[in-house]
Design a protein around this motif. Structure first.
Motif, PDB file in Angstrom:
ATOM      1  N   ARG A  45       7.559   7.653   1.037  1.00  8.96           N
ATOM      2  CA  ARG A  45       7.564   7.336   2.465  1.00  8.96           C
ATOM      3  C   ARG A  45       8.317   8.384   3.262  1.00  8.96           C
ATOM      4  O   ARG A  45       9.281   8.969   2.776  1.00  8.96           O
ATOM      5  N   SER A  46       7.866   8.596   4.474  1.00 12.42           N
ATOM      6  CA  SER A  46       8.544   9.503   5.406  1.00 12.42           C
ATOM      7  C   SER A  46       8.473   8.900   6.816  1.00 12.42           C
ATOM      8  O   SER A  46       7.372   8.752   7.348  1.00 12.42           O
ATOM      9  N   PRO A  47       9.615   8.514   7.402  1.00 14.41           N
ATOM     10  CA  PRO A  47      10.984   8.599   6.873  1.00 14.41           C
ATOM     11  C   PRO A  47      11.179   7.657   5.676  1.00 14.41           C
ATOM     12  O   PRO A  47      10.428   6.705   5.496  1.00 14.41           O
ATOM     13  N   LEU A  48      12.193   7.928   4.894  1.00 14.23           N
ATOM     14  CA  LEU A  48      12.476   7.132   3.714  1.00 14.23           C
ATOM     15  C   LEU A  48      12.713   5.686   4.110  1.00 14.23           C
ATOM     16  O   LEU A  48      13.414   5.395   5.089  1.00 14.23           O
ATOM     17  N   ASN A  49      12.100   4.763   3.363  1.00 13.32           N
ATOM     18  CA  ASN A  49      12.228   3.323   3.553  1.00 13.32           C
ATOM     19  C   ASN A  49      11.571   2.798   4.829  1.00 13.32           C
ATOM     20  O   ASN A  49      11.843   1.674   5.246  1.00 13.32           O
ATOM     21  N   CYS A  50      10.691   3.576   5.447  1.00 15.08           N
ATOM     22  CA  CYS A  50       9.961   3.056   6.602  1.00 15.08           C
ATOM     23  C   CYS A  50       8.906   2.062   6.131  1.00 15.08           C
ATOM     24  O   CYS A  50       8.524   2.047   4.960  1.00 15.08           O
ATOM     25  N   ASP A  51       8.421   1.233   7.053  1.00 11.24           N
ATOM     26  CA  ASP A  51       7.438   0.199   6.728  1.00 11.24           C
ATOM     27  C   ASP A  51       6.166   0.458   7.523  1.00 11.24           C
ATOM     28  O   ASP A  51       6.194   0.402   8.758  1.00 11.24           O
ATOM     29  N   PRO A  52       5.030   0.735   6.867  1.00 14.01           N
ATOM     30  CA  PRO A  52       3.799   1.038   7.605  1.00 14.01           C
ATOM     31  C   PRO A  52       3.282  -0.141   8.414  1.00 14.01           C
ATOM     32  O   PRO A  52       2.489   0.036   9.334  1.00 14.01           O
ATOM     33  N   GLU A  53       3.733  -1.343   8.087  1.00 12.23           N
ATOM     34  CA  GLU A  53       3.294  -2.533   8.812  1.00 12.23           C
ATOM     35  C   GLU A  53       4.009  -2.682  10.140  1.00 12.23           C
ATOM     36  O   GLU A  53       3.491  -3.288  11.078  1.00 12.23           O
ATOM     37  N   LYS A  54       5.204  -2.069  10.248  1.00  8.88           N
ATOM     38  CA  LYS A  54       6.034  -2.263  11.433  1.00  8.88           C
ATOM     39  C   LYS A  54       6.280  -0.980  12.225  1.00  8.88           C
ATOM     40  O   LYS A  54       6.581  -1.026  13.413  1.00  8.88           O
ATOM     41  N   GLU A  55       6.163   0.191  11.586  1.00 11.12           N
ATOM     42  CA  GLU A  55       6.501   1.456  12.234  1.00 11.12           C
ATOM     43  C   GLU A  55       5.263   2.342  12.309  1.00 11.12           C
ATOM     44  O   GLU A  55       4.705   2.721  11.282  1.00 11.12           O
ATOM     45  N   LEU A  56       4.848   2.674  13.539  1.00 15.92           N
ATOM     46  CA  LEU A  56       3.631   3.460  13.732  1.00 15.92           C
ATOM     47  C   LEU A  56       3.771   4.872  13.179  1.00 15.92           C
ATOM     48  O   LEU A  56       2.792   5.475  12.755  1.00 15.92           O
ATOM     49  N   ALA A  57       4.977   5.423  13.195  1.00 18.14           N
ATOM     50  CA  ALA A  57       5.177   6.813  12.756  1.00 18.14           C
ATOM     51  C   ALA A  57       5.389   6.924  11.255  1.00 18.14           C
ATOM     52  O   ALA A  57       5.577   8.029  10.741  1.00 18.14           O
ATOM     53  N   CYS A  58       5.351   5.817  10.536  1.00 21.87           N
ATOM     54  CA  CYS A  58       5.615   5.834   9.094  1.00 21.87           C
ATOM     55  C   CYS A  58       4.441   6.465   8.351  1.00 21.87           C
ATOM     56  O   CYS A  58       3.294   6.020   8.472  1.00 21.87           O
ATOM     57  N   VAL A  59       4.714   7.504   7.577  1.00 26.90           N
ATOM     58  CA  VAL A  59       3.714   8.105   6.685  1.00 26.90           C
ATOM     59  C   VAL A  59       3.989   7.540   5.297  1.00 26.90           C
ATOM     60  O   VAL A  59       5.072   7.723   4.734  1.00 26.90           O
ATOM     61  N   PHE A  60       2.980   6.874   4.738  1.00 22.52           N
ATOM     62  CA  PHE A  60       3.181   6.013   3.573  1.00 22.52           C
ATOM     63  C   PHE A  60       2.123   6.309   2.522  1.00 22.52           C
ATOM     64  O   PHE A  60       0.939   6.485   2.832  1.00 22.52           O
ATOM     65  N   LEU A  61       2.556   6.388   1.259  1.00 22.77           N
ATOM     66  CA  LEU A  61       1.640   6.591   0.150  1.00 22.77           C
ATOM     67  C   LEU A  61       2.121   5.722  -1.005  1.00 22.77           C
ATOM     68  O   LEU A  61       3.298   5.789  -1.388  1.00 22.77           O
ATOM     69  N   SER A  62       1.223   4.912  -1.576  1.00 24.73           N
ATOM     70  CA  SER A  62       1.623   4.048  -2.679  1.00 24.73           C
ATOM     71  C   SER A  62       0.579   4.086  -3.789  1.00 24.73           C
ATOM     72  O   SER A  62      -0.606   4.348  -3.550  1.00 24.73           O
ATOM     73  N   PHE A  63       1.042   3.811  -5.010  1.00 28.62           N
ATOM     74  CA  PHE A  63       0.195   3.758  -6.195  1.00 28.62           C
ATOM     75  C   PHE A  63       0.496   2.457  -6.940  1.00 28.62           C
ATOM     76  O   PHE A  63       1.660   2.189  -7.252  1.00 28.62           O
ATOM     77  N   THR A  64      -0.535   1.675  -7.206  1.00 26.29           N
ATOM     78  CA  THR A  64      -0.382   0.436  -7.953  1.00 26.29           C
ATOM     79  C   THR A  64      -1.269   0.498  -9.181  1.00 26.29           C
ATOM     80  O   THR A  64      -2.494   0.628  -9.067  1.00 26.29           O
ATOM     81  N   ARG A  65      -0.661   0.398 -10.334  1.00 26.42           N
ATOM     82  CA  ARG A  65      -1.414   0.561 -11.587  1.00 26.42           C
ATOM     83  C   ARG A  65      -1.909  -0.786 -12.111  1.00 26.42           C
ATOM     84  O   ARG A  65      -1.211  -1.793 -12.015  1.00 26.42           O
ATOM     85  N   ASP A  66      -3.144  -0.778 -12.631  1.00 31.38           N
ATOM     86  CA  ASP A  66      -3.584  -1.890 -13.459  1.00 31.38           C
ATOM     87  C   ASP A  66      -3.929  -1.324 -14.839  1.00 31.38           C
ATOM     88  O   ASP A  66      -3.387  -0.285 -15.220  1.00 31.38           O
ATOM     89  N   ALA A  67      -4.824  -1.941 -15.576  1.00 28.70           N
ATOM     90  CA  ALA A  67      -5.047  -1.546 -16.968  1.00 28.70           C
ATOM     91  C   ALA A  67      -5.444  -0.087 -17.125  1.00 28.70           C
ATOM     92  O   ALA A  67      -4.798   0.680 -17.846  1.00 28.70           O
ATOM     93  N   LYS A  68      -6.528   0.329 -16.448  1.00 29.07           N
ATOM     94  CA  LYS A  68      -7.048   1.671 -16.645  1.00 29.07           C
ATOM     95  C   LYS A  68      -7.198   2.469 -15.352  1.00 29.07           C
ATOM     96  O   LYS A  68      -7.752   3.569 -15.375  1.00 29.07           O
ATOM     97  N   SER A  69      -6.751   1.940 -14.251  1.00 29.25           N
ATOM     98  CA  SER A  69      -6.942   2.617 -12.974  1.00 29.25           C
ATOM     99  C   SER A  69      -5.704   2.483 -12.095  1.00 29.25           C
ATOM    100  O   SER A  69      -4.766   1.743 -12.432  1.00 29.25           O
ATOM    101  N   VAL A  70      -5.723   3.192 -10.980  1.00 31.58           N
ATOM    102  CA  VAL A  70      -4.638   3.174 -10.011  1.00 31.58           C
ATOM    103  C   VAL A  70      -5.218   2.927  -8.630  1.00 31.58           C
ATOM    104  O   VAL A  70      -6.190   3.586  -8.233  1.00 31.58           O
TER     105      VAL A  70
END
Length: 610
Positions: free
Chosen positions: A225-250
């Motif tokens: 995240r940029s800024p660190l610990n920003c929330d994309p749901e609440k902050e328009l300027a939040c640049v956010f990238l997430s990865f959630t793993r399951d069995a064989k994919s992300v």
């Protein structure tokens, strides 16, 4: 992502294109050279030799049908060695690629061309055949191109001319057929019966119904995240990238301001090149999700979207969000990294126009270390400037805002009052020499760092590196000049003083100009307009202090002249007035140093938070 500058994105209804037709292009690590106009194969200057084989522009859009342009020839028969005039004409267009092929349109281009107007057309060497194709020289509008085709001695019986024409960046026609010319006394050319290939299907794309959130970061999601610990749901300027793993994919989620595009890349190092990249690009209120790969400091090469599943996007309240799923491993698939390994991660955003992304306004966010996004979920940040460039900027600020400034004031105004010996020389001289040696040492170290980082000269940093070299040269010359300083009563002493002062003043002025330019370079790019005002404030603070001390010195000298007209060396010994003057100078110097350190702290703090 040092380098995605201007890159096309495919329309959602575009057919798959084989990766061997892709042209190496601009890269992440940084996102750096800006292409200003549309052209074949992303080259406004027509240097499109990498598109010779397929004649397909690497613009990422679907070619148009029913072209309004046509190709005409001066004669329908030819003999080896003859010249045939070929004309491409129609409505205004920007770019083109013209070739001659055999009757089956297979194999390399046939023969060579001769230009009629080199201002609008140029020869290309395709498949090692010099002059075997013709392209544009600039993206300016043109309605007609005329060239001569030179029939080779080993020409086949039939020749067909083909042209690719670019009207606008996202509007082009590929392999427009021209007439078939034949050698005399050969069987007539017959057009083979066309077969209709099935239209390829694209992975479905859906709309996200709600915004991403950061509640599972570090628990179920690996988040950057940029800024660190920003929330994309609440902050328009939040640049956010997430990865959630399951069995064989992300599952990948990316969110940020809808300025044009968002992108991220996996990299083996903190330098652009050989990276696995993904882009979400806004075009006509639609978000295109596109995998790509990066080769050197050039354009990203758009790849097939086949590896991506569950693609979705959302536009709301000035925020663009996109998501997709990809397998952790792709055995046998080129350019897609194995996500069981650790990589540096680049995260960038910027403007886009008609599917073309432009150079980002600041350096991409780069993680501090390599991470495995399929491993233990973490919540991390990164930096928009690498440590080596931060150190470069910090050392230059310390050297040319603090040590040199204080050293100049001491040499100019504290000679008469700091005459007490210190390690064999006057105290003012020892302090001055120590500060100036420190300045030269810091400058030398800082000067080397960009060359270490870049591995050579940076051709994209404007005047900054050139001025930096001048400052370094002047700093070295000052040291050499000081080492050969003539004795006090030597006739050359006066020349030394003026030369020393002139070179030092020039170095300080150029250093300030260099810092002004360096603050806006992508490698540092201090945020906000405050940096300019702060630098102006520092210059005014220093000049103001010198003026105050100059006026005070002048008034003190006039007072001493009135007290003792016969005294020749007015400031050689301390009088009562001089003692008072010393106290004033000490107070001014203390105030100056405090203000100087305040400005320095502002800049160092800004660098630390990049």
């Amino acid at each position: 992502m040092d380098g995605i500058m201007e890159v096309p994105v495919r329309r959602q209804n575009m057919g798959r294109k084989k990766s061997e037709m892709a042209v190496p292009g601009f890269t992440l690590g940084a996102f750096i050279l800006l292409l200003l106009v549309s052209s074949v194969a992303n080259y406004p200057n027509g240097k499109v030799t990498k598109s010779c084989h397929g004649m397909i522009p690497e613009h990422g859009h679907t070619p148009q049908s029913d072209p309004p342009w046509y190709i005409s020839v001066s004669q329908m028969t030819f003999r080896p060695g003859e010249k045939i005039k070929v004309t491409l004409s129609g409505p205004l267009f920007k770019g083109f690629l013209l070739e001659a092929r055999d009757e089956n349109l297979t194999g390399p281009p046939i023969g060579s061309f001769t230009l009629i107007d080199s201002q609008v057309s140029q020869l290309l060497t395709c498949e090692d055949i010099q002059g075997s194709a013709v392209s544009h020289t600039s993206p300016s509008n043109k309605a007609e191109i005329e060239v001569y085709w030179n029939a080779p001695s080993s020409a086949p019986n039939h020749i067909k001319f083909l042209a690719t024409v670019v009207e606008k960046y996202d509007i082009y026609w590929v392999k427009i057929p021209g007439p078939v010319i034949s050698q005399p006394n050969v069987l007539p050319f017959t057009t083979p019966k066309a077969t209709i290939a099935p239209m390829p299907t694209l992975p479905p794309v859906s709309h996200l119904t709600k915004s991403f959130n950061a509640s599972d970061c570090g628990n179920k999601k690996f988040c950057i995240r940029s800024p660190l610990n920003c929330d994309p749901e609440k902050e328009l300027a939040c640049v956010f990238l997430s990865f959630t793993r399951d069995a064989k994919s992300v599952m990948v989620e990316m969110s940020g301001p809808s300025k044009g595009y968002l992108s991220f890349a996996f990299s083996h190092d903190q330098w652009m090149g050989d990276d696995d990249a993904y882009l979400c690009i806004l075009e006509d209120q639609t978000v295109h999700i596109q995998p790509s790969h990066l080769t050197g400091r050039s354009h990203p090469v758009m790849d097939s979207r086949d590896p991506l599943e569950d693609m979705a996007w959302r536009l709301a309240d000035g925020v663009m969000q996109c998501s997709f799923r990809r397998n952790i491993t792709f055995p046998g698939v080129k350019n897609r990294f194995d996500l069981n390994a650790s990589y540096y991660i680049f995260l960038a955003d910027g403007a886009a126009d008609h599917g073309r992304i432009h150079k980002h306004s600041q350096q991409p966010l780069i993680t501090y270390d390599k991470y495995n996004v399929t491993g233990y979920p973490e919540n991390i940040g990164g930096s928009h400037s690498l440590l080596i460039l931060k150190v470069h900027g910090a050392l230059m600020f310390v050297a040319w805002m603090t040590t040199v400034s204080v050293g100049v004031l001491i040499a100019r105004f504290f000679k008469p009052v700091w005459l007490k010996a210190l390690f064999g020389d006057a105290a003012w001289f020892q302090v001055h020499r120590m500060l100036m040696l420190t300045t030269s040492a810091l400058t030398f170290i800082a000067f080397l760092l960009p060359f270490i980082y870049r591995g050579g000269w940076n051709w994209h940093a404007g005047y900054h590196p050139y001025l930096g070299c001048i400052v370094m040269i002047l700093a070295v010359l000052q040291l050499l000049l000081a080492a050969f300083r003539p004795p006090l009563h030597d006739p050359r002493r006066q020349m030394f003083k003026w030369t020393h002062w002139s070179m030092g003043t020039a170095a300080r002025i150029i250093a300030v100009a260099t810092m002004f330019l360096g603050m806006d370079l992508p490698g540092l790019n201090l945020p906000g307009p405050w940096k300019t005002y702060a630098m102006i404030g520092f210059v005014a603070w220093h000049v103001g202090t010198e003026i105050v001390l100059e006026v005070h010195t002048y008034r003190l000298s006039r007072k001493d002249e009135i007290l003792d007209d016969d005294r020749i060396q007015i400031l050689q010994s301390l009088t009562t007035a001089e003692a008072e003057g010393y106290a004033f100078k000490k107070a001014v110097l203390a105030i100056y140093v405090c203000g100087n350190l305040t400005f320095l702290t502002m800049f160092l703090s800004a660098i630390n938070h990049l």
